[in-house]
Enzyme design. Structure first.
Site: not given
Length: 490
Positions: A235, A239, A256, A290
């Protein structure tokens, strides 16, 4: 290969359904079957000392690993790939059991993982430098790539094998050792992969695995100078928090993270195929990707026609047990994810969106034991609504009507994320304009938003990515190496 500490051993348990809302109980983590809510295994948590010991063991192992020729390191990846291929169905069933992917998708993830391993095996022959003419007579100048050392790898549950592999494979072929922290929801898969690495012949402690609390791992990575870089997928909030923890020491960081991916339907679109690609890109894995499609921008000249086709397509999408061949969508991963998705549905309704598909949830007996959510389609959505801005990570689609392409582009870009995007059109000029102006790292023309290939770079911009490094493809090696420039007087 993994530390021999007993805290890394999992304990198989009888199936119980009393663990449905959390993965952490006191000093252990549990693995839960999302189709039945039964506990599959328990994992004692590692403490700070054990984490530090894992890092030290990996750092010691890297000293010899870096001396192994890169092509030989690549050959080990080929051995891992072959072992996976020989047992693809077995591995696919484990993915289905632990994280709820439909069996065909679980097996597909295994084959995708194999493709990454085989691609990065070849990178061992491409760890090249340059010879560059010197302007000084009698000087020979060249460059070479070298491994960073020991790197931290933090991976999510939604792609529990392919993401670890597409991070680990380039790190290993580049000569690094790895300290891996997998997601708590996929620890059986992770532990089995550690055993596979050992079987393939990866030297002991070149990869170590942490079963530990996430914040403790991040803090330990930040403090331990043996960790030279950290790569993370998860998430955006997590991150960014990890980045802040690592920043004071200047640790190289790659992240990412989230996505809120647009899918634009122009008047000349192939509506039937677009609907199929929305199902493929937005609903497989219960929308827990994602790169999943979530915002569908439809031109007003075809809006009603498209909406009717989309509903008809959804009527043919089967929600069911992930082991059933007829199932297209299985459960979401756990109670927390289930509750989060349901809360977003209620928020969307309260803000004026109309739920036109998926109001009723499955009532069959098989559905009562798991985290099953019927796909949702919302109408009358505006870009200002929560449902059009925040990542839901579930099978929820939002229809947004537009009349002007320029305005549509502005709305598509009016979010913090920039991972993937799709436009459906037969007009090449429109497609190329979209490619130039859409703010996303991945762009698809008449294809699902989830499509990618192992030899192509993968990653996002804006709040989706941190660090500027891409994963996958030959670009992936760059994160795990540093360049050395050499001058020789001849």
């Amino acid at each position: 290969m993994m530390n021999s500490s007993s805290s890394c051993k999992y304990i198989l348990t009888s199936g119980r359904d009393d663990m449905t809302s959390t993965f952490m109980q006191q000093e252990k983590l549990v693995s839960i079957n999302p189709s039945t809510k039964q506990v599959l295994a328990e994992f004692p948590l590692m403490n700070k000392v054990e984490i530090e010991e894992s890092i030290a063991a990996a750092a010691a192992a890297q000293k010899n690993w870096r001396k192994v020729p890169a092509p030989v390191r690549g050959e080990l990846l080929l051995k891992i790939a072959q072992l996976l291929e020989d047992r693809a169905e077995e591995w696919g069933l484990l993915v289905t059991t632990e994280v709820g992917k439909c069996l065909r998708d679980g097996v597909a993830e295994i084959h995708r993982s194999i493709s990454f391993l085989r691609f990065f095996a070849g990178e061992g022959y491409r760890m090249t430098g340059e010879t560059i003419p010197s302007r000084q007579a009698g000087v020979f100048a060249y460059t070479k790539q070298q491994p960073l050392g020991t790197v931290g790898v933090i991976t999510p549950w939604n792609v529990p094998l392919a993401i670890p592999i597409w991070k680990m494979a380039p790190a290993l072929v580049a000569g690094n050792s790895i300290v891996w922290k997998p997601a708590p929801q996929s620890l059986m898969i992770s532990q089995k992969f550690m055993s596979l690495l050992e079987e393939a012949g990866v030297p002991k402690n070149v990869v170590t695995m942490l079963i530990a609390d996430g914040p403790l791992v991040s803090e330990t990575f930040a403090a331990d100078e043996q960790i030279k870089a950290v790569t993370f997928t998860g998430s955006t909030r997590t991150g960014q928090t990890i980045h802040q923890v690592l920043a004071p020491r200047g640790v190289r960081f790659q992240a990412e993270m989230g996505g809120k991916n647009p899918f634009i339907i122009m008047p000349d679109a192939d509506i039937k195929q677009a609907c199929l690609d929305i199902v493929s890109g937005g609903l497989l894995d219960a929308g827990q990707r994602c790169t999943a499609t979530s915002r569908i921008f439809v031109h007003d000249s075809i809006y009603e026609t498209f909406r009717d086709h989309m509903i008809a397509t959804l009527n043919n999408v089967t929600l069911g047990l992930p082991t059933d061949e007829s199932s297209i969508i299985g459960p979401v991963v756990d109670q927390r994810q289930y509750d989060t998705i349901r809360s977003y549905v209620e928020i969307a309704k309260s803000e004026g969106a109309t739920l036109i598909y998926g109001e009723d949830e499955p009532e069959e007996e098989w559905a009562q034991g798991g985290f099953f959510i019927k796909p949702k389609l919302f109408d009358h959505v505006t870009q200002q609504m929560t449902i059009a801005n925040e990542e839901i990570f579930g099978p929820v689609l939002a229809l947004i009507q537009f009349s002007d392409f320029e305005d549509c582009l502005k709305q598509s870009n009016a979010i913090e994320y920039g991972l993937s995007s799709t436009i459906y059109t037969r007009d090449i000029a429109t497609a190329m304009k979209y490619t130039d102006e859409i703010e996303s790292g991945l762009v698809h023309i008449n294809m699902p938003s989830t499509y990618s290939e192992p030899h192509m770079p993968f990653g996002g911009i804006k709040a989706t990515g941190i660090g500027g490094f891409r994963e996958q493809g030959s670009h992936a090696i760059k994160f795990f190496t540093e360049w050395k420039t050499v001058y020789v007087r001849t």
